[in-house]
Design a protein around this motif. Sequence first.
Motif, PDB file in Angstrom:
ATOM      1  N   HIS A   7       0.849  -1.201   0.000  1.00 21.01           N
ATOM      2  CA  HIS A   7       0.000   0.000   0.000  1.00 21.01           C
ATOM      3  C   HIS A   7       0.881   1.245   0.000  1.00 21.01           C
ATOM      4  O   HIS A   7       1.408   1.650   1.039  1.00 21.01           O
ATOM      5  N   GLU A  94      -8.320   2.046  -2.483  1.00 12.40           N
ATOM      6  CA  GLU A  94      -8.778   1.649  -1.179  1.00 12.40           C
ATOM      7  C   GLU A  94     -10.195   2.121  -0.980  1.00 12.40           C
ATOM      8  O   GLU A  94     -10.567   3.215  -1.391  1.00 12.40           O
ATOM      9  N   HIS A 155      -6.265  -2.524   5.393  1.00 12.14           N
ATOM     10  CA  HIS A 155      -5.143  -1.599   5.307  1.00 12.14           C
ATOM     11  C   HIS A 155      -4.962  -0.808   6.606  1.00 12.14           C
ATOM     12  O   HIS A 155      -5.933  -0.452   7.272  1.00 12.14           O
ATOM     13  N   GLY A 175      -2.851  -5.222   7.108  1.00 13.19           N
ATOM     14  CA  GLY A 175      -1.785  -4.389   6.585  1.00 13.19           C
ATOM     15  C   GLY A 175      -1.077  -3.682   7.727  1.00 13.19           C
ATOM     16  O   GLY A 175      -1.673  -2.864   8.421  1.00 13.19           O
ATOM     17  N   GLU A 202       3.215  -2.764   4.626  1.00 11.64           N
ATOM     18  CA  GLU A 202       2.814  -1.605   3.833  1.00 11.64           C
ATOM     19  C   GLU A 202       3.483  -0.361   4.411  1.00 11.64           C
ATOM     20  O   GLU A 202       3.968  -0.369   5.545  1.00 11.64           O
TER      21      GLU A 202
END
Length: 255
Positions: A7, A94, A155, A175, A202
């Motif tokens: 990410h 996202e 995330h 994440g 990430e």
Amino acid sequence: MIITDTHTHLYSEAFDEDRDQMMQRALDAGVTRFFVPAIDSTYTEGMLALEKDYPNNVFLMTGLHPTHVKDNYNQELEHVVDMLDKHKFYAIGEIGIDLYWDKSTLSIQQDAFRQQIQLAKQHELPIVIHCRDAFDEVFEILEEEKGDNLYGIFHCFTGSLEQAKQAISYNMKLGIGGVATFKNGKIDQFLNQIDLKHIVLETDAPYLAPTPYRGKRNESSYITKVLEKLSDIYQVSEEKIAEITTENSKDVFGI
């Protein structure tokens, strides 16, 4: 050692002055796989240009970020549909719900989230979830949509151990980025209770730079600081963390 940043907003204006140098620093650090989330249609051109410049390293997502869900969100979602028909993407993201900045848009954020989950299922793609001050609201929709065809990454996971287990129950990897290195980040206190098979690395660059860069512009090369922290938390080598988390990213993105 192959490191995967699952990410990173490489197209951000924050990198306009030194993007190629920033990319080279990451490549030199062993980061060779960059998964790049969308925000809205205004960034599409920059994302496609980035992919063209780094075709072997940059893998794009498409989607509408929850903080950019405005009155024109259905028009933005039409752009996502159009891009899915025209181009290869590796995730819908996202997407999710953010109640930190604006609670008044909750209903349209929920609608946009649901619509994009449906798109991911139709295209057999993972989702990458943005959740800020909205665990209950995100979990409510995941509960409605759960199934073998719903999977992806939660995330920038910043929740509790219980919330981590709930996210994993919906086929989500966690994440993990710079927050794990913060003194008040909290997730470092229980991460070793989560099997590494559920973790991906990430940066969320240019945001959330890890210690000792906290408060500065983040970049993908700084993921090595997250790697160091996870090596300490799990008491396994950095090479092993990189190997496992890269394999986990392949499970999600299929590449």
